[in-house]
Write a protein that holds these residues in place. Sequence first.
Motif, PDB file in Angstrom:
ATOM      1  N   LYS A 123      44.065  41.213  42.999  1.00  0.00           N
ATOM      2  CA  LYS A 123      42.524  40.756  42.159  1.00  0.00           C
ATOM      3  C   LYS A 123      41.984  40.649  40.270  1.00  0.00           C
ATOM      4  CE  LYS A 123      42.005  39.881  46.401  1.00  0.00           C
ATOM      5  NZ  LYS A 123      41.486  38.151  47.599  1.00  0.00           N
ATOM      6  N   ARG A 127      44.332  38.079  37.029  1.00  0.00           N
ATOM      7  CA  ARG A 127      43.693  36.317  36.519  1.00  0.00           C
ATOM      8  C   ARG A 127      43.021  36.964  35.076  1.00  0.00           C
ATOM      9  NH1 ARG A 127      38.519  35.161  39.856  1.00  0.00           N
ATOM     10  NH2 ARG A 127      38.374  33.904  39.106  1.00  0.00           N
ATOM     11  N   ASP A 190      34.221  37.990  48.536  1.00  0.00           N
ATOM     12  CA  ASP A 190      34.240  37.370  46.462  1.00  0.00           C
ATOM     13  C   ASP A 190      33.910  38.580  46.086  1.00  0.00           C
ATOM     14  OD1 ASP A 190      33.358  35.067  47.856  1.00  0.00           O
ATOM     15  OD2 ASP A 190      31.097  36.062  48.899  1.00  0.00           O
ATOM     16  N   THR A 193      35.735  38.635  42.982  1.00  0.00           N
ATOM     17  CA  THR A 193      35.191  37.986  41.911  1.00  0.00           C
ATOM     18  C   THR A 193      34.192  38.163  41.322  1.00  0.00           C
ATOM     19  OG1 THR A 193      35.906  36.393  44.212  1.00  0.00           O
ATOM     20  CG2 THR A 193      34.218  35.535  42.787  1.00  0.00           C
ATOM     21  N   THR A 194      33.109  38.856  41.806  1.00  0.00           N
ATOM     22  CA  THR A 194      32.138  39.276  40.842  1.00  0.00           C
ATOM     23  C   THR A 194      32.841  40.660  40.004  1.00  0.00           C
ATOM     24  OG1 THR A 194      31.100  40.113  43.430  1.00  0.00           O
ATOM     25  CG2 THR A 194      29.772  41.013  41.566  1.00  0.00           C
ATOM     26  N   LYS A 197      33.813  38.190  37.422  1.00  0.00           N
ATOM     27  CA  LYS A 197      32.936  38.030  36.266  1.00  0.00           C
ATOM     28  C   LYS A 197      32.304  38.396  35.563  1.00  0.00           C
ATOM     29  CE  LYS A 197      32.291  33.983  39.819  1.00  0.00           C
ATOM     30  NZ  LYS A 197      31.157  33.373  41.015  1.00  0.00           N
ATOM     31  N   CYS A 270      34.555  30.713  35.776  1.00  0.00           N
ATOM     32  CA  CYS A 270      35.278  31.309  36.353  1.00  0.00           C
ATOM     33  C   CYS A 270      35.101  31.061  38.223  1.00  0.00           C
ATOM     34  CB  CYS A 270      34.218  32.701  36.936  1.00  0.00           C
ATOM     35  SG  CYS A 270      34.529  34.254  35.111  1.00  0.00           S
ATOM     36  N   THR A 271      34.368  30.459  38.904  1.00  0.00           N
ATOM     37  CA  THR A 271      33.866  29.192  39.825  1.00  0.00           C
ATOM     38  C   THR A 271      34.734  28.457  40.039  1.00  0.00           C
ATOM     39  OG1 THR A 271      31.689  30.699  39.898  1.00  0.00           O
ATOM     40  CG2 THR A 271      31.761  29.211  41.395  1.00  0.00           C
TER      41      THR A 271
END
Length: 307
Positions: A123, A127, A190, A193-194, A197, A270-271
């Motif tokens: 995750k 990235r 999510d 992802t948070t 970011k 990032c989205t």
Amino acid sequence: MKKIRFYVALSVVLLGFTACTDEEDTSPSYADQNLFAPSESDQSEMAELRRNFYKETSAYLLFNDTLYKQQNGMDAYGNPIWNVELVDLAYSLIGEAISYRYTYKYIEGSENKKRAANLIKEKLAERLGKAVPYSFLIVDSITTWENNNGVWEIVVPYYYSDVEAHPIQLLGTRCYAISTNGDTGYQDEDYFTTVFKKIVLNKLERLSGDKLSAFYSYGEKYYQVGKTEFDIPYGVDDHLARTHGFWKDYNYYYFAMRHFDLEYFTDAVCTYSPSEVEEMMAGYPLVIERFNLLREIIKSMGIKVID
């Protein structure tokens, strides 16, 4: 079993750590010993897990924040005196978190640690690419405490504060502490992802000003200037904000502040892919220009973005 470790940002001064530059300080404290890696004599299952994690990600893996502990004599009462070095996670928070302390609930059991290591690798590390931190400290949870008249209590967040009672990450100069928040990190799509970011935004904010000067140049005359100064009525109008190059209009009185301007565009990079932004922001060429500009800056840091 819950492991607890208290520390404050000021303690790193006592340990003699130097100030950070734009990039993370990746120098171990002991020149002759890498305290972030398992010792060569350690052939345990967890030591092998940590070695493999480093080989695959170029980041060291920790499951607790004690890097070094060695007895250094006895006190007058016969109690052992310990020489201890901890990961200096609070260091990067100096200025905003000097009155706070953090405790961790560590991950217990080899299978749980393997599961957590694989999660962070997939995750975050993959990235972040070349922008991985020197090390990851993976824990079950993090708790923030504040001093209330000499008594340490769990922090109560207040309006406009970035302080959280249970943060999901602490971004230090030598280490990122990442909380899985129990099983939430495994179940919530999510969640990381948070985290990703916030890491990217943190890295951008650490860059020297000239590296972001072109990005900021679009909004310099608008930052923290009241809308009425430009004969624009108070209110929220995304269309109007985007014609001036902002991702959106977030404030009733102002177009933007530098921090939020960068945050919203970082979130977008990032989205969304460039093609998605071109479709979303058709008619707003300044927004597309700024998106692509920041995207190239983030890519230049070695971070993988959406194609």
